[in-house]
Design a protein around this motif. Structure first.
Motif, PDB file in Angstrom:
ATOM      1  N   THR A   2       0.861  -1.109   0.014  1.00  0.00           N
ATOM      2  CA  THR A   2      -0.094   0.195  -0.041  1.00  0.00           C
ATOM      3  C   THR A   2       0.847   1.357  -0.161  1.00  0.00           C
ATOM      4  N   ARG A  15      -8.038   5.655  -4.104  1.00  0.00           N
ATOM      5  CA  ARG A  15      -7.451   4.542  -4.724  1.00  0.00           C
ATOM      6  C   ARG A  15      -6.858   3.738  -3.705  1.00  0.00           C
ATOM      7  N   GLY A  16      -7.117   3.880  -2.478  1.00  0.00           N
ATOM      8  CA  GLY A  16      -6.470   2.982  -1.495  1.00  0.00           C
ATOM      9  C   GLY A  16      -5.219   3.499  -1.158  1.00  0.00           C
ATOM     10  N   ASN A  30      -2.574   5.473   1.557  1.00  0.00           N
ATOM     11  CA  ASN A  30      -2.804   6.157   2.908  1.00  0.00           C
ATOM     12  C   ASN A  30      -2.375   7.500   2.867  1.00  0.00           C
ATOM     13  N   GLU A  37     -14.906   5.433   5.039  1.00  0.00           N
ATOM     14  CA  GLU A  37     -15.293   4.008   4.213  1.00  0.00           C
ATOM     15  C   GLU A  37     -14.102   3.790   3.141  1.00  0.00           C
ATOM     16  N   ALA A  38     -13.523   4.823   2.779  1.00  0.00           N
ATOM     17  CA  ALA A  38     -12.571   4.719   1.757  1.00  0.00           C
ATOM     18  C   ALA A  38     -11.515   3.737   1.866  1.00  0.00           C
ATOM     19  N   PRO A  39     -11.133   3.103   0.829  1.00  0.00           N
ATOM     20  CA  PRO A  39     -10.139   2.010   0.727  1.00  0.00           C
ATOM     21  C   PRO A  39      -8.736   2.526   1.198  1.00  0.00           C
ATOM     22  N   GLY A  40      -8.445   3.714   1.219  1.00  0.00           N
ATOM     23  CA  GLY A  40      -6.952   4.372   2.002  1.00  0.00           C
ATOM     24  C   GLY A  40      -7.570   5.079   3.207  1.00  0.00           C
ATOM     25  N   GLU A  41      -6.524   5.258   4.075  1.00  0.00           N
ATOM     26  CA  GLU A  41      -6.799   5.545   5.441  1.00  0.00           C
ATOM     27  C   GLU A  41      -6.060   7.056   5.372  1.00  0.00           C
TER      28      GLU A  41
END
Ligand SMILES: NC(=O)c1ccc[n+]([C@@H]2O[C@H](COP(=O)([O-])OP(=O)(O)OC[C@H]3O[C@@H](n4cnc5c(N)ncnc54)[C@H](O)[C@@H]3O)[C@@H](O)[C@H]2O)c1
Length: 256
Positions: free
Chosen positions: A5, A28-29, A31, A51-55
């Motif tokens: 990631t 896009r995931g 972080n 709720e997004a794929p990236g933090e």
């Protein structure tokens, strides 16, 4: 093996363009350590993207402080296990005054927040990017990075200086597989654009906004999402051969 990631830092993350960049990266995931001085807007962005794929890791920090920049770079490395990029966006306009009427402190503050910040961001991020085996730096200029501008001398100078810093960093970092580019928005539909309209047309924002839109060949100012799309490309997707570039996204203003 799954791809690792990516993790990046975005400054000015609570602003119009910064928030648009954070949204696209998180989708896009990627972080993101999201840096700004406005805590409540950062918190709202974090909630919006839960709720997004990236933090999204919000950090309240002053980009003009060496101590605070060093700390948020270290935080990104520690929290996400390394750093793949930094997108330097934070900036202020400063006073709208002719040079002879401008304050000395105002000049210093614009240079500290707009220019020294980028120098600090690169200085502390580059060793982390080298450790990672490469990455990308995107700085944010303006169409005022190579045009003059009455009444905005310090801002104008601060953005010209970023072109020099970007090119120097590109020359120094190519050997480490690090790309360094500068994206140059034109008038963008953000709070800063309203302030620009007010600055040039005190008391008549509508006339100011109309004049800014008239500078483009499209007849409208640019949406921050349009600039973010190009910026995210420069950060994540551009080939290594694209480095040291000044990339306008300004509705054709720079073609004039
Ligand atoms: N909006 C425009 O018309 C326009 C045009 C050309 C270039 N730009 C450039 O685009 C970038 C984004 O601008 P925007 O329109 O999103 O502006 P904006 O005012 O919406 O966002 C700027 C953000 O930077 C933050 N910031 C200011 N000082 C800071 C500090 N010391 N430490 C940390 N954060 C700080 C602000 O709180 C704000 O959230 C800036 O670099 C700006 O100079 C904007």
């Amino acid at each position: 093996m799954p791809q690792q990631t990516q993790s990046v830092i975005v400054t000015g993350a609570a602003g119009g363009m910064g928030a648009a960049v954070v949204r696209q990266l998180a989708a896009r995931g990627v972080n993101v350590v999201a840096v700004d001085v406005v805590a409540d807007k950062l918190d709202r962005l974090k909630r919006e993207l839960k709720e997004a794929p990236g933090e999204v890791d919000p950090v309240v920090a002053d980009v003009g402080s060496a101590r605070e920049v060093e700390a948020f770079v270290a935080r990104a490395v520690q929290r996400f296990g390394g750093l793949d990029g930094i997108f330097n966006i934070a900036a202020i306009l400063g006073e709208f005054k002719p040079i002879a009427d401008s304050s000395n402190d105002g000049f210093d503050e614009v240079m500290r927040i707009n220019t020294k910040s980028v120098w600090l961001g690169m200085k502390y991020a580059i060793p982390a990017l080298i450790k990672r085996g490469g990455g990308a730096i995107v700085n944010t200029g303006s169409y005022l990075a190579w045009h003059g501008c009455e009444l905005l001398g310090p801002y104008n100078a601060s953005k010209h200086a970023l072109v020099a810093l970007t090119k120097t960093a590109a020359l120094e970092c190519g050997r480490y597989n690090i790309r360094v580019n500068i994206i140059c928005p034109g008038s963008m539909n953000t709070p800063m654009n309203d302030a620009t309209a007010d600055g040039f047309n005190p008391g008549d924002r509508a006339a100011g906004l109309k004049a800014l839109a008239a500078n483009t060949v499209t007849g409208r100012v640019t949406d921050p999402e349009e600039v973010a799309t190009v910026g995210v490309f420069l950060l994540l997707d551009a080939p290594i051969q694209m480095t040291g570039a000044l990339v306008p996204v300004d509705g054709g203003y720079s073609a004039k």
